[in-house]
Design a protein around this motif. Structure first.
Motif, PDB file in Angstrom:
ATOM      1  N   GLN A  38       0.832  -1.197   0.000  1.00 37.39           N
ATOM      2  CA  GLN A  38       0.000   0.000   0.000  1.00 37.39           C
ATOM      3  C   GLN A  38       0.872   1.255   0.000  1.00 37.39           C
ATOM      4  O   GLN A  38       0.564   2.240  -0.677  1.00 37.39           O
ATOM      5  CB  GLN A  38      -0.921  -0.002   1.218  1.00 37.39           C
ATOM      6  CG  GLN A  38      -1.958  -1.122   1.204  1.00 37.39           C
ATOM      7  CD  GLN A  38      -2.755  -1.186   2.490  1.00 37.39           C
ATOM      8  OE1 GLN A  38      -2.179  -1.226   3.580  1.00 37.39           O
ATOM      9  NE2 GLN A  38      -4.076  -1.181   2.374  1.00 37.39           N
ATOM     10  N   VAL A  39       1.963   1.209   0.757  1.00 38.04           N
ATOM     11  CA  VAL A  39       2.881   2.345   0.799  1.00 38.04           C
ATOM     12  C   VAL A  39       3.596   2.503  -0.540  1.00 38.04           C
ATOM     13  O   VAL A  39       3.918   3.623  -0.963  1.00 38.04           O
ATOM     14  CB  VAL A  39       3.897   2.162   1.951  1.00 38.04           C
ATOM     15  CG1 VAL A  39       4.937   3.284   1.948  1.00 38.04           C
ATOM     16  CG2 VAL A  39       3.182   2.127   3.289  1.00 38.04           C
ATOM     17  N   LEU A  40       3.837   1.391  -1.242  1.00 34.87           N
ATOM     18  CA  LEU A  40       4.526   1.459  -2.527  1.00 34.87           C
ATOM     19  C   LEU A  40       3.739   2.249  -3.564  1.00 34.87           C
ATOM     20  O   LEU A  40       4.317   2.779  -4.512  1.00 34.87           O
ATOM     21  CB  LEU A  40       4.803   0.047  -3.057  1.00 34.87           C
ATOM     22  CG  LEU A  40       6.025  -0.660  -2.476  1.00 34.87           C
ATOM     23  CD1 LEU A  40       6.214  -2.011  -3.147  1.00 34.87           C
ATOM     24  CD2 LEU A  40       7.282   0.180  -2.648  1.00 34.87           C
ATOM     25  N   VAL A  41       2.418   2.314  -3.402  1.00 32.66           N
ATOM     26  CA  VAL A  41       1.611   3.143  -4.305  1.00 32.66           C
ATOM     27  C   VAL A  41       2.072   4.594  -4.209  1.00 32.66           C
ATOM     28  O   VAL A  41       2.245   5.285  -5.222  1.00 32.66           O
ATOM     29  CB  VAL A  41       0.114   3.030  -3.957  1.00 32.66           C
ATOM     30  CG1 VAL A  41      -0.711   4.005  -4.794  1.00 32.66           C
ATOM     31  CG2 VAL A  41      -0.375   1.601  -4.173  1.00 32.66           C
ATOM     32  N   TYR A  42       2.300   5.059  -2.981  1.00 35.97           N
ATOM     33  CA  TYR A  42       2.786   6.417  -2.774  1.00 35.97           C
ATOM     34  C   TYR A  42       4.233   6.558  -3.234  1.00 35.97           C
ATOM     35  O   TYR A  42       4.631   7.610  -3.743  1.00 35.97           O
ATOM     36  CB  TYR A  42       2.653   6.805  -1.300  1.00 35.97           C
ATOM     37  CG  TYR A  42       1.226   6.849  -0.825  1.00 35.97           C
ATOM     38  CD1 TYR A  42       0.428   7.961  -1.071  1.00 35.97           C
ATOM     39  CD2 TYR A  42       0.661   5.768  -0.154  1.00 35.97           C
ATOM     40  CE1 TYR A  42      -0.891   8.010  -0.652  1.00 35.97           C
ATOM     41  CE2 TYR A  42      -0.660   5.805   0.269  1.00 35.97           C
ATOM     42  CZ  TYR A  42      -1.430   6.918   0.023  1.00 35.97           C
ATOM     43  OH  TYR A  42      -2.737   6.952   0.433  1.00 35.97           O
ATOM     44  N   HIS A  43       5.021   5.493  -3.052  1.00 34.03           N
ATOM     45  CA  HIS A  43       6.413   5.521  -3.493  1.00 34.03           C
ATOM     46  C   HIS A  43       6.494   5.749  -5.000  1.00 34.03           C
ATOM     47  O   HIS A  43       7.271   6.590  -5.474  1.00 34.03           O
ATOM     48  CB  HIS A  43       7.098   4.196  -3.117  1.00 34.03           C
ATOM     49  CG  HIS A  43       8.454   4.035  -3.723  1.00 34.03           C
ATOM     50  ND1 HIS A  43       9.546   4.786  -3.329  1.00 34.03           N
ATOM     51  CD2 HIS A  43       8.906   3.207  -4.713  1.00 34.03           C
ATOM     52  CE1 HIS A  43      10.600   4.431  -4.033  1.00 34.03           C
ATOM     53  NE2 HIS A  43      10.238   3.485  -4.883  1.00 34.03           N
ATOM     54  N   ARG A  44       5.688   5.009  -5.754  1.00 32.45           N
ATOM     55  CA  ARG A  44       5.705   5.164  -7.209  1.00 32.45           C
ATOM     56  C   ARG A  44       5.232   6.558  -7.622  1.00 32.45           C
ATOM     57  O   ARG A  44       5.821   7.194  -8.504  1.00 32.45           O
ATOM     58  CB  ARG A  44       4.836   4.090  -7.862  1.00 32.45           C
ATOM     59  CG  ARG A  44       5.445   2.702  -7.815  1.00 32.45           C
ATOM     60  CD  ARG A  44       4.723   1.748  -8.745  1.00 32.45           C
ATOM     61  NE  ARG A  44       3.373   1.464  -8.286  1.00 32.45           N
ATOM     62  CZ  ARG A  44       3.052   0.417  -7.524  1.00 32.45           C
ATOM     63  NH1 ARG A  44       3.994  -0.425  -7.133  1.00 32.45           N
ATOM     64  NH2 ARG A  44       1.800   0.216  -7.148  1.00 32.45           N
ATOM     65  N   PHE A  45       4.161   7.028  -6.963  1.00 29.12           N
ATOM     66  CA  PHE A  45       3.625   8.348  -7.315  1.00 29.12           C
ATOM     67  C   PHE A  45       4.625   9.456  -6.999  1.00 29.12           C
ATOM     68  O   PHE A  45       4.923  10.314  -7.845  1.00 29.12           O
ATOM     69  CB  PHE A  45       2.318   8.589  -6.567  1.00 29.12           C
ATOM     70  CG  PHE A  45       1.760   9.974  -6.753  1.00 29.12           C
ATOM     71  CD1 PHE A  45       1.130  10.324  -7.934  1.00 29.12           C
ATOM     72  CD2 PHE A  45       1.882  10.923  -5.742  1.00 29.12           C
ATOM     73  CE1 PHE A  45       0.626  11.611  -8.112  1.00 29.12           C
ATOM     74  CE2 PHE A  45       1.382  12.204  -5.919  1.00 29.12           C
ATOM     75  CZ  PHE A  45       0.751  12.552  -7.107  1.00 29.12           C
ATOM     76  N   ILE A  46       5.174   9.452  -5.778  1.00 27.23           N
ATOM     77  CA  ILE A  46       6.103  10.509  -5.367  1.00 27.23           C
ATOM     78  C   ILE A  46       7.393  10.421  -6.176  1.00 27.23           C
ATOM     79  O   ILE A  46       7.962  11.447  -6.564  1.00 27.23           O
ATOM     80  CB  ILE A  46       6.403  10.403  -3.855  1.00 27.23           C
ATOM     81  CG1 ILE A  46       5.127  10.625  -3.044  1.00 27.23           C
ATOM     82  CG2 ILE A  46       7.450  11.427  -3.441  1.00 27.23           C
ATOM     83  CD1 ILE A  46       5.284  10.347  -1.564  1.00 27.23           C
ATOM     84  N   GLY A  47       7.859   9.194  -6.458  1.00 29.01           N
ATOM     85  CA  GLY A  47       9.077   9.037  -7.244  1.00 29.01           C
ATOM     86  C   GLY A  47       8.937   9.622  -8.635  1.00 29.01           C
ATOM     87  O   GLY A  47       9.822  10.348  -9.119  1.00 29.01           O
ATOM     88  N   ARG A  48       7.827   9.325  -9.295  1.00 31.15           N
ATOM     89  CA  ARG A  48       7.602   9.863 -10.640  1.00 31.15           C
ATOM     90  C   ARG A  48       7.398  11.374 -10.603  1.00 31.15           C
ATOM     91  O   ARG A  48       7.848  12.098 -11.499  1.00 31.15           O
ATOM     92  CB  ARG A  48       6.408   9.157 -11.279  1.00 31.15           C
ATOM     93  CG  ARG A  48       6.713   7.706 -11.614  1.00 31.15           C
ATOM     94  CD  ARG A  48       5.480   6.891 -11.902  1.00 31.15           C
ATOM     95  NE  ARG A  48       5.845   5.485 -12.137  1.00 31.15           N
ATOM     96  CZ  ARG A  48       4.973   4.496 -12.220  1.00 31.15           C
ATOM     97  NH1 ARG A  48       3.681   4.747 -12.094  1.00 31.15           N
ATOM     98  NH2 ARG A  48       5.392   3.262 -12.430  1.00 31.15           N
ATOM     99  N   LEU A  49       6.723  11.847  -9.561  1.00 27.54           N
ATOM    100  CA  LEU A  49       6.530  13.288  -9.408  1.00 27.54           C
ATOM    101  C   LEU A  49       7.870  13.994  -9.200  1.00 27.54           C
ATOM    102  O   LEU A  49       8.090  15.102  -9.706  1.00 27.54           O
ATOM    103  CB  LEU A  49       5.600  13.562  -8.220  1.00 27.54           C
ATOM    104  CG  LEU A  49       5.032  14.982  -8.096  1.00 27.54           C
ATOM    105  CD1 LEU A  49       4.173  15.326  -9.301  1.00 27.54           C
ATOM    106  CD2 LEU A  49       4.223  15.104  -6.805  1.00 27.54           C
TER     107      LEU A  49
END
Length: 204
Positions: A38-49
């Motif tokens: 679930q945290v990885l969803v934010y990891h992918r979003f923040i990383g791409r951002l």
């Protein structure tokens, strides 16, 4: 106010949050009581951002880039941005799921290149880089302590696609009541590979 500097600062600052959400069983997942996927969803979003902010940052200095192609600041910034592109492209589902080793090693190598390039690019990024590396280092250190090899007490083949493996629970997780029926864990078999972790459902 300089929008170029602003987007650069956003990119550098988001690096901390990208690393905070990168590790399995991190302080963040334990503190929030959520699964790492679930945290990885934010990891992918923040990383791409983070990479998008870095790209926008570079667009504000496009004239300087073409006029000073061999400048130290230009080279380190472009190197960091290039590594960011590799991170994003290697993390898309079609690559990550079908060519995991390509994803894993390009991800590892590129995030180091991204950090080094960003660190050399500007002193203003140093606090963010040090915070990100410090958080990630502590997280990985605690993980290594928890990954001390455990001896399996049972290993049997159930069918062509299923194996039954039994081993002792992690002491800290047991004390905190973290083990629940229906969860899954990642299990490593050193004789197969030190880098590959296999998903296993949790029964007791």
């Amino acid at each position: 106010y300089s929008f170029g500097i602003g987007f650069g600062s956003l990119s550098a600052g988001n690096t901390v949050f990208t690393f905070m959400t990168a590790a399995r069983n991190s302080f963040l997942t334990w503190g929030l009581g959520v699964a790492f996927d679930q945290v990885l969803v934010y990891h992918r979003f923040i990383g791409r951002l983070t990479v998008v902010f870095a790209l926008v940052h570079s667009c504000f200095y496009i004239d300087d880039i073409f006029e000073n192609t061999t400048d130290y600041v230009t080279l380190t910034g472009l190197a960091s941005l290039g590594c960011g592109f590799v991170i994003v492209l290697s993390s898309v589902n079609s690559v990550r799921r079908k060519f995991f080793n390509v994803f894993f090693w390009s991800h590892c190598g590129s995030f180091i290149g991204f950090l080094v390039g960003l660190y050399l690019h500007t002193p203003a990024a140093h606090p963010f880089i040090l915070a990100a590396v410090g958080w990630y280092g502590i997280d990985k250190g605690l993980q290594m302590l928890r990954k001390i090899p455990k001896r399996t007490t049972l290993l049997e083949k159930v069918d062509e696609r299923t194996a039954h493996v039994r081993f002792a629970k992690d002491t800290l997780s047991s004390l905190l009541g973290r083990h629940k029926v229906g969860q899954y864990v990642f299990v490593n078999f050193p004789s197969l590979s030190l880098q590959e972790w296999h998903v296993s459902s949790h029964t007791v």
